[in-house]
Design an enzyme around this catalytic site. Structure first.
Site, PDB file in Angstrom:
ATOM      1  N   GLY A 198       8.381  -5.520  -3.636  1.00 52.60           N
ATOM      2  CA  GLY A 198       8.580  -4.436  -2.674  1.00 52.60           C
ATOM      3  C   GLY A 198       7.461  -4.432  -1.651  1.00 52.60           C
ATOM      4  O   GLY A 198       7.694  -4.374  -0.444  1.00 52.60           O
ATOM      5  N   ALA A 199       6.226  -4.539  -2.149  1.00 53.78           N
ATOM      6  CA  ALA A 199       5.057  -4.512  -1.280  1.00 53.78           C
ATOM      7  C   ALA A 199       3.849  -4.880  -2.128  1.00 53.78           C
ATOM      8  O   ALA A 199       3.965  -5.017  -3.343  1.00 53.78           O
ATOM      9  CB  ALA A 199       4.863  -3.124  -0.678  1.00 53.78           C
ATOM     10  N   MET A 200       2.716  -5.037  -1.466  1.00 56.92           N
ATOM     11  CA  MET A 200       1.521  -5.482  -2.185  1.00 56.92           C
ATOM     12  C   MET A 200       0.287  -4.774  -1.668  1.00 56.92           C
ATOM     13  O   MET A 200       0.058  -4.691  -0.465  1.00 56.92           O
ATOM     14  CB  MET A 200       1.397  -7.004  -2.032  1.00 56.92           C
ATOM     15  CG  MET A 200       0.213  -7.612  -2.756  1.00 56.92           C
ATOM     16  SD  MET A 200       0.322  -7.357  -4.552  1.00 56.92           S
ATOM     17  CE  MET A 200      -1.419  -7.219  -4.950  1.00 56.92           C
ATOM     18  N   GLU A 235       1.523   1.910  -2.785  1.00 52.57           N
ATOM     19  CA  GLU A 235       0.544   0.867  -2.422  1.00 52.57           C
ATOM     20  C   GLU A 235      -0.782   1.492  -2.023  1.00 52.57           C
ATOM     21  O   GLU A 235      -1.847   0.986  -2.373  1.00 52.57           O
ATOM     22  CB  GLU A 235       1.090  -0.030  -1.314  1.00 52.57           C
ATOM     23  CG  GLU A 235       2.434  -0.687  -1.600  1.00 52.57           C
ATOM     24  CD  GLU A 235       2.546  -1.391  -2.942  1.00 52.57           C
ATOM     25  OE1 GLU A 235       1.512  -1.859  -3.464  1.00 52.57           O
ATOM     26  OE2 GLU A 235       3.665  -1.452  -3.487  1.00 52.57           O
ATOM     27  N   HIS A 238      -2.781   2.549  -5.057  1.00 50.88           N
ATOM     28  CA  HIS A 238      -3.411   1.438  -5.771  1.00 50.88           C
ATOM     29  C   HIS A 238      -4.873   1.258  -5.354  1.00 50.88           C
ATOM     30  O   HIS A 238      -5.657   0.663  -6.097  1.00 50.88           O
ATOM     31  CB  HIS A 238      -2.679   0.122  -5.478  1.00 50.88           C
ATOM     32  CG  HIS A 238      -1.597  -0.224  -6.464  1.00 50.88           C
ATOM     33  ND1 HIS A 238      -1.787  -0.192  -7.826  1.00 50.88           N
ATOM     34  CD2 HIS A 238      -0.314  -0.651  -6.281  1.00 50.88           C
ATOM     35  CE1 HIS A 238      -0.670  -0.583  -8.434  1.00 50.88           C
ATOM     36  NE2 HIS A 238       0.244  -0.859  -7.526  1.00 50.88           N
TER      37      HIS A 238
HETATM   38  N1  SER Z   1       1.455  -4.908  -7.244  1.00 49.07           N
HETATM   39  C1  SER Z   1       2.665  -4.799  -6.484  1.00 49.07           C
HETATM   40  C2  SER Z   1       3.132  -3.393  -6.610  1.00 49.07           C
HETATM   41  O1  SER Z   1       3.577  -2.969  -7.608  1.00 49.07           O
HETATM   42  C3  SER Z   1       3.687  -5.783  -6.912  1.00 49.07           C
HETATM   43  O2  SER Z   1       4.942  -5.308  -7.069  1.00 49.07           O
HETATM   44  O3  SER Z   1       2.969  -2.631  -5.752  1.00 49.07           O
HETATM   45 ZN    ZN Z   2       2.237  -1.331  -7.927  1.00 48.63          ZN
END
Ligand code: SER
Ligand code: ZN
Length: 570
Positions: A198-200, A235, A238
């Site tokens: 989906g995204a990073m 994201e 994170h």
């Molecule tokens: N680390 C990434 C995420 O979960 C890969 O999918 O956002």
């Molecule tokens: Zn993630």
């Protein structure tokens, strides 16, 4: 140390670089690697998407760019110098802050980015291309000015506004909800059209599948907007849960993913409707994770072995991983949960941590022993819980019996009892919850903790026959069996103070009808209609206090997959 190694003093293969003789002191190793991004069709490492150079290094893509000790516990400070032909690749981006840039001879130019935060190689990112961007600003809670940019293919800039708005709201929410502030001068998102995930969450430079960035009010649905908001938030969050505190090894993947899904769920709940968000998430969990948990691919939230870590980006690691974090909050309460999160950030910032270290923070913040709770990380499968209640009008008591069992899963034939937090209420005739008075130490703040195979608790001072509402808000990711009758379900559908269980009551009535009718049609008998269900749906539609999005969900009957799953249980 600046001296070229002769060819016979190292061995370079596609899988590794071996230098048998190294100095017995710190030294600098320079490695020059030639890669061909255009030929890279795995979308892992450095590749091109519609002409744009970009990277994806999670989980093990960095080793496809250069030789490196490519493990998440190897954290380093990165300085990245990028050089390219200026007309073809005018935009050059990497992690951190831009410290230098300029023109070079022959129509070339360069940029130097420096990321002061030590990070694992899977968070490295590099982007180069002909990209347009929109820009905004954010002032953090301590007054730091942050430039926000979203890069897209030229011509798509007018479809980034919702993503930018979501980003700013995410940044503010993480300050308010968790006290977490952004830590660089710039935050960039790049939307590309070819992306595996989906995204990073690369440090300071998130790379997105463009479907989670681009939206126009003419074509995007409500669900599209909700998904953009959730992934942008995920994201961004994170940055603290994944980047500042990363994983010691890939077995700990749920440490960053389960926790960050939980955080993005909480964000969306605060931005939108909490019950609607919870119902959508539970529908998704049942449709994907429950299936995974009951089939040949069942695995624990924290797997114990893997051949290829990319196979473990699953709904068990992500969504069930989020449910486990949510149960911690339910067990110890919101305040102690927040204290445990604060402790986690304080204790492990800058480290590569483990699930044990994470859970220990909540044990320390609450004084609760979390040893048995750890089984949620090691035992695969969905627990089944059977509840039965008995009202004693002569003694004014209500006795509740709850039993748990867990089917075997591959490699785990026998399971030990789990710690299952069941939020509950005893709903009186007027729709209000009756006070929960019990001598049992398994009951606290409206939650029954089922931590043995069977538990019986008694509530006293219950002056009227109550209706049991249990697993409120889907407090535990379980399959619930209860003998509650259709009349009581209809009552809950109209009166339960827990919106999730109002929805669940309608689903249960519908499910019983669908199961009966599948059986009837198979036996070539006429299906039945359910007047109570019709009345309950009508009452829901007539309830002016309910949100339209909740009503819309309440009107959706269980799907074929839900029915198949229920029939498959018997
Ligand atoms: N680390 C990434 C995420 O979960 C890969 O999918 O956002
Ligand atoms: Zn993630």
């Amino acid at each position: 140390d600046g001296i070229a190694l002769p060819a016979e003093s190292y061995v370079a293969t596609p899988d590794g670089l071996t230098i048998p003789q190294v100095p017995n002191r710190p030294f600098t190793l320079e490695i020059e690697t030639l890669v061909d991004p255009t030929a890279n069709t795995q979308l892992s490492g450095l590749y091109r998407s519609s002409g744009t150079y970009c990277t994806q290094c999670e989980a093990e893509g960095f080793r496809r760019i250069t030789y490196f000790p490519d493990r998440p516990d190897v954290m380093a400070v990165y300085t990245t110098r990028i050089e390219a032909e200026k007309t073809e690749t005018p935009v050059l981006l990497s992690n951190g802050n831009l410290i230098e840039s300029g023109d070079l001879a022959g129509g070339r130019h360069f940029a130097v980015w420096h990321d002061p935060h030590p990070k694992p190689s899977y968070l490295f990112a590099l982007v180069g291309g002909n990209l347009a961007h929109i820009e905004d600003r954010f002032v953090t809670m301590s007054g730091r000015n942050v430039v926000l940019r979203i890069y897209v293919e030229p011509g798509k800039e007018n479809r980034c506004d919702y993503a930018m708005d979501s980003l700013k709201r995410s940044m503010r929410w993480d300050e308010m909800a968790f006290g977490r502030e952004y830590d660089l001068d710039i935050f960039m998102i790049v939307a590309v059209s070819d992306f595996n995930m989906g995204a990073m969450e690369n440090k300071g430079l998130n790379v997105f599948n463009d479907k989670y960035v681009l939206a126009s009010h003419d074509t995007a649905t409500d669900a599209d907007f909700a998904a953009i908001e959730a992934v942008i938030a995920h994201e961004y969050f994170h940055n603290w849960t994944g980047n500042r505190i990363t994983c010691r090894d890939w077995f700990q993947l749920c440490l960053k993913e389960g926790l960050t899904v939980f955080r993005d769920q909480e964000f969306s709940s605060d931005m939108r409707s909490r019950p609607v968000k919870r119902i959508s998430d539970v529908r998704g969990l049942r449709a994907a994770q429950f299936i995974e948990d009951s089939g040949p691919l069942a695995h624990p939230v924290r797997p114990e072995t893997y051949k290829e870590i990319n196979n473990f980006y699953t709904s068990t690691v992500y969504e069930k991983g989020a449910e486990v974090v949510r149960m911690v909050q339910t067990l110890i309460g919101r305040e102690k949960f927040r204290a445990g999160m604060d402790l986690y950030f304080a204790r492990h910032d800058g480290e590569a941590a483990t699930v044990e270290q994470f859970i220990q923070c909540f044990a320390d913040a609450s004084g609760r022993d979390m040893t048995q709770f750890m089984r949620w990380y090691s035992q695969a499968g969905t627990p089944e819980v059977a509840v039965a209640g008995r009202y004693d009008a002569a003694r004014n008591t209500y006795t509740l019996e709850a039993k748990q069992s867990m089917p075997p899963t591959p490699g785990q034939p026998v399971k030990a009892p789990m710690v299952i937090p069941l939020a509950l209420g005893l709903v009186g005739k007027d729709g209000h919850d009756l006070p929960l008075v019990s001598q049992s130490d398994r009951i606290a703040h409206g939650v029954l903790v089922l931590n043995e195979v069977a538990v019986t608790v008694e509530f006293t001072g219950i002056a009227e026959r109550p209706v049991l509402s249990i697993n409120r808000g889907f407090s535990a990711p379980i399959k619930l069996n209860s003998d509650i009758d259709a009349g009581d379900l209809t009552f809950l559908a109209a009166h339960d103070s827990d919106a999730f269980n109002r929805w669940q009551a309608l689903q249960t009535i519908s499910m019983r009808l669908l199961i009966d009718n599948v059986a009837a049609l198979r036996a070539e008998k006429p299906p039945r209609t359910d007047k109570k269900l019709i009345a309950a749906l009508a009452a829901t539609l007539d309830d002016a206090k309910l949100e339209p999005a909740f009503m819309a969900l309440a009107l959706v009957p269980p799907g074929e997959g839900d029915v198949a799953r229920e029939i498959g249980r018997d």
